[in-house]
Scaffold this motif. Structure first.
Motif, mmCIF file in Angstrom:
data_model
loop_
_atom_site.group_PDB
_atom_site.id
_atom_site.type_symbol
_atom_site.label_atom_id
_atom_site.label_comp_id
_atom_site.label_asym_id
_atom_site.label_seq_id
_atom_site.Cartn_x
_atom_site.Cartn_y
_atom_site.Cartn_z
ATOM 1 N N THR A 122 1.043 -1.052 0.077
ATOM 2 C CA THR A 122 0.197 -0.001 -0.091
ATOM 3 C C THR A 122 0.903 1.206 -0.059
ATOM 4 O O THR A 122 0.456 2.234 0.020
ATOM 5 C CB THR A 122 -0.934 -0.008 1.274
ATOM 6 O OG1 THR A 122 0.044 -0.092 2.323
ATOM 7 C CG2 THR A 122 -1.811 -1.250 1.119
ATOM 8 N N ASN A 123 2.180 1.227 -0.064
ATOM 9 C CA ASN A 123 3.171 2.491 0.062
ATOM 10 C C ASN A 123 2.770 3.307 -1.051
ATOM 11 O O ASN A 123 2.784 4.546 -0.870
ATOM 12 C CB ASN A 123 4.450 1.942 -0.075
ATOM 13 C CG ASN A 123 4.928 0.973 1.123
ATOM 14 O OD1 ASN A 123 4.698 1.524 2.323
ATOM 15 N ND2 ASN A 123 5.267 -0.030 0.908
ATOM 16 N N ALA A 124 2.414 3.112 -2.378
ATOM 17 C CA ALA A 124 2.300 3.873 -3.355
ATOM 18 C C ALA A 124 0.998 4.819 -3.069
ATOM 19 O O ALA A 124 1.053 5.940 -3.194
ATOM 20 C CB ALA A 124 2.447 3.256 -4.744
ATOM 21 N N GLN A 125 0.027 4.185 -2.723
ATOM 22 C CA GLN A 125 -1.366 4.830 -2.352
ATOM 23 C C GLN A 125 -1.158 5.944 -1.198
ATOM 24 O O GLN A 125 -1.582 6.856 -0.952
ATOM 25 C CB GLN A 125 -2.512 3.919 -2.071
ATOM 26 C CG GLN A 125 -2.594 3.409 -0.986
ATOM 27 C CD GLN A 125 -3.801 2.204 -0.928
ATOM 28 O OE1 GLN A 125 -4.672 1.837 -1.890
ATOM 29 N NE2 GLN A 125 -4.462 2.271 0.251
ATOM 30 N N MET A 126 -0.216 5.249 -0.300
ATOM 31 C CA MET A 126 -0.160 5.917 0.934
ATOM 32 C C MET A 126 0.797 7.170 0.614
ATOM 33 O O MET A 126 0.429 8.374 1.389
ATOM 34 C CB MET A 126 0.514 5.164 2.048
ATOM 35 C CG MET A 126 -0.329 4.109 2.722
ATOM 36 S SD MET A 126 0.632 2.991 3.766
ATOM 37 C CE MET A 126 0.904 4.375 5.312
ATOM 38 N N VAL A 127 1.713 7.188 -0.357
ATOM 39 C CA VAL A 127 2.565 8.204 -0.777
ATOM 40 C C VAL A 127 1.542 9.404 -1.398
ATOM 41 O O VAL A 127 1.486 10.588 -1.120
ATOM 42 C CB VAL A 127 3.714 7.944 -1.767
ATOM 43 C CG1 VAL A 127 4.147 9.009 -2.598
ATOM 44 C CG2 VAL A 127 4.611 7.388 -0.882
ATOM 45 N N LEU A 128 0.677 8.948 -2.199
ATOM 46 C CA LEU A 128 -0.316 9.617 -3.000
ATOM 47 C C LEU A 128 -1.147 10.333 -2.125
ATOM 48 O O LEU A 128 -1.404 11.831 -2.355
ATOM 49 C CB LEU A 128 -1.098 9.081 -3.981
ATOM 50 C CG LEU A 128 -2.106 9.452 -4.923
ATOM 51 C CD1 LEU A 128 -1.236 10.655 -5.860
ATOM 52 C CD2 LEU A 128 -2.871 8.791 -5.741
ATOM 53 N N ILE A 129 -1.877 9.878 -1.124
ATOM 54 C CA ILE A 129 -2.699 10.405 -0.252
ATOM 55 C C ILE A 129 -1.936 11.525 0.464
ATOM 56 O O ILE A 129 -2.478 12.491 0.936
ATOM 57 C CB ILE A 129 -3.552 9.439 0.715
ATOM 58 C CG1 ILE A 129 -4.476 8.514 -0.141
ATOM 59 C CG2 ILE A 129 -4.184 10.126 1.964
ATOM 60 C CD1 ILE A 129 -5.131 7.566 0.372
ATOM 61 N N THR A 130 -0.733 10.919 1.213
ATOM 62 C CA THR A 130 0.081 11.897 1.935
ATOM 63 C C THR A 130 0.531 13.026 1.101
ATOM 64 O O THR A 130 0.501 14.184 1.675
ATOM 65 C CB THR A 130 1.197 11.047 2.597
ATOM 66 O OG1 THR A 130 0.842 9.854 3.191
ATOM 67 C CG2 THR A 130 2.032 11.858 3.606
ATOM 68 N N PHE A 131 0.715 12.950 0.125
ATOM 69 C CA PHE A 131 1.183 14.089 -1.030
ATOM 70 C C PHE A 131 -0.081 15.273 -0.733
ATOM 71 O O PHE A 131 0.682 16.466 -0.638
ATOM 72 C CB PHE A 131 1.356 13.767 -2.367
ATOM 73 C CG PHE A 131 1.461 14.853 -3.158
ATOM 74 C CD1 PHE A 131 2.879 15.434 -3.357
ATOM 75 C CD2 PHE A 131 0.743 15.521 -3.994
ATOM 76 C CE1 PHE A 131 3.333 16.403 -4.166
ATOM 77 C CE2 PHE A 131 0.901 16.417 -4.997
ATOM 78 C CZ PHE A 131 2.176 16.973 -4.861
ATOM 79 N N PHE A 132 -1.047 14.941 -0.923
ATOM 80 C CA PHE A 132 -2.358 15.806 -0.902
ATOM 81 C C PHE A 132 -2.253 16.540 0.444
ATOM 82 O O PHE A 132 -2.449 17.767 0.773
ATOM 83 C CB PHE A 132 -3.608 15.354 -1.140
ATOM 84 C CG PHE A 132 -3.755 14.947 -2.703
ATOM 85 C CD1 PHE A 132 -3.912 16.119 -3.464
ATOM 86 C CD2 PHE A 132 -3.662 13.807 -3.091
ATOM 87 C CE1 PHE A 132 -4.196 15.902 -4.661
ATOM 88 C CE2 PHE A 132 -3.826 13.549 -4.487
ATOM 89 C CZ PHE A 132 -3.878 14.674 -5.132
ATOM 90 N N ILE A 133 -1.779 15.842 1.736
ATOM 91 C CA ILE A 133 -1.849 16.410 3.020
ATOM 92 C C ILE A 133 -0.579 17.338 3.287
ATOM 93 O O ILE A 133 -0.672 18.344 3.647
ATOM 94 C CB ILE A 133 -1.668 15.167 4.042
ATOM 95 C CG1 ILE A 133 -2.894 14.336 3.936
ATOM 96 C CG2 ILE A 133 -1.388 15.730 5.427
ATOM 97 C CD1 ILE A 133 -2.802 12.867 4.777
#
Length: 171
Positions: A122-133
């Motif tokens: 799930t690392n890639a999706q976590m990076v994407l979501i965290t990018f918006f944060i």
């Protein structure tokens, strides 16, 4: 327009709080699992990542494998603690919305380290979501403890800077 929305809008703050808590929960549960499990040791993961740097289609780049082999693997005990406690602390900070941007950047750092090591999960999706944060800045922690903590810290820093300026002026 989108940048303004994500950084200032109250609806965006609510969406970001939901995403922040979701990511924080993922970090917290991963860290607690490692802390309460039967003695987490990162050396097996590190050895697997180093081994993935060979062959015709390596999953791990040579420069990263060299770092893992010469720095991380010899310090596997330290890295094990950093991962365990880092995951717990990032998770708590994101859930509570305290020092949100710093916690999000530290979470992304761990995600990238796992991605560089050949783990997708799930690392890639976590990076994407965290990018918006991270891009949202202060708005990501507006519904959280940041709304009290950040102004307090800024005020204290301002007072400390003002005191040091007076001291310098009198010297």
């Amino acid at each position: 327009m989108f940048l303004n929305f994500i950084r200032t809008n109250k609806i965006s703050a609510g969406i970001l709080a939901f995403l922040r808590i979701y990511i924080g929960y993922a970090w917290l549960t991963a860290g607690i699992g490692k802390l309460t499990g039967p003695g987490f040791d990162a050396s097996g993961f590190l050895q697997g990542a180093i081994a993935s740097a060979g062959g015709d289609h390596p999953a791990v780049q040579g420069w990263w494998a060299a770092f893992l082999e010469h720095v991380a693997l010899p310090g596997a005990g330290v890295f094990s603690y950093l991962v365990m406690f880092g995951e717990v602390l990032v998770g708590l900070a994101l859930i509570l919305g305290i020092f949100t941007n710093f916690a999000a950047i530290m979470g992304m750092t761990m995600n990238f380290a796992f991605l560089f090591s050949g783990t997708v999960s799930t690392n890639a999706q976590m990076v994407l979501i965290t990018f918006f944060i991270v891009v949202a800045g202060a708005n990501a922690g507006k519904i959280g403890l940041d709304c009290w903590v950040i102004p307090f810290v800024k005020e204290r820093l301002h007072k400390d800077n003002h005191k040091s300026e007076k001291h310098i002026a009198t010297v």
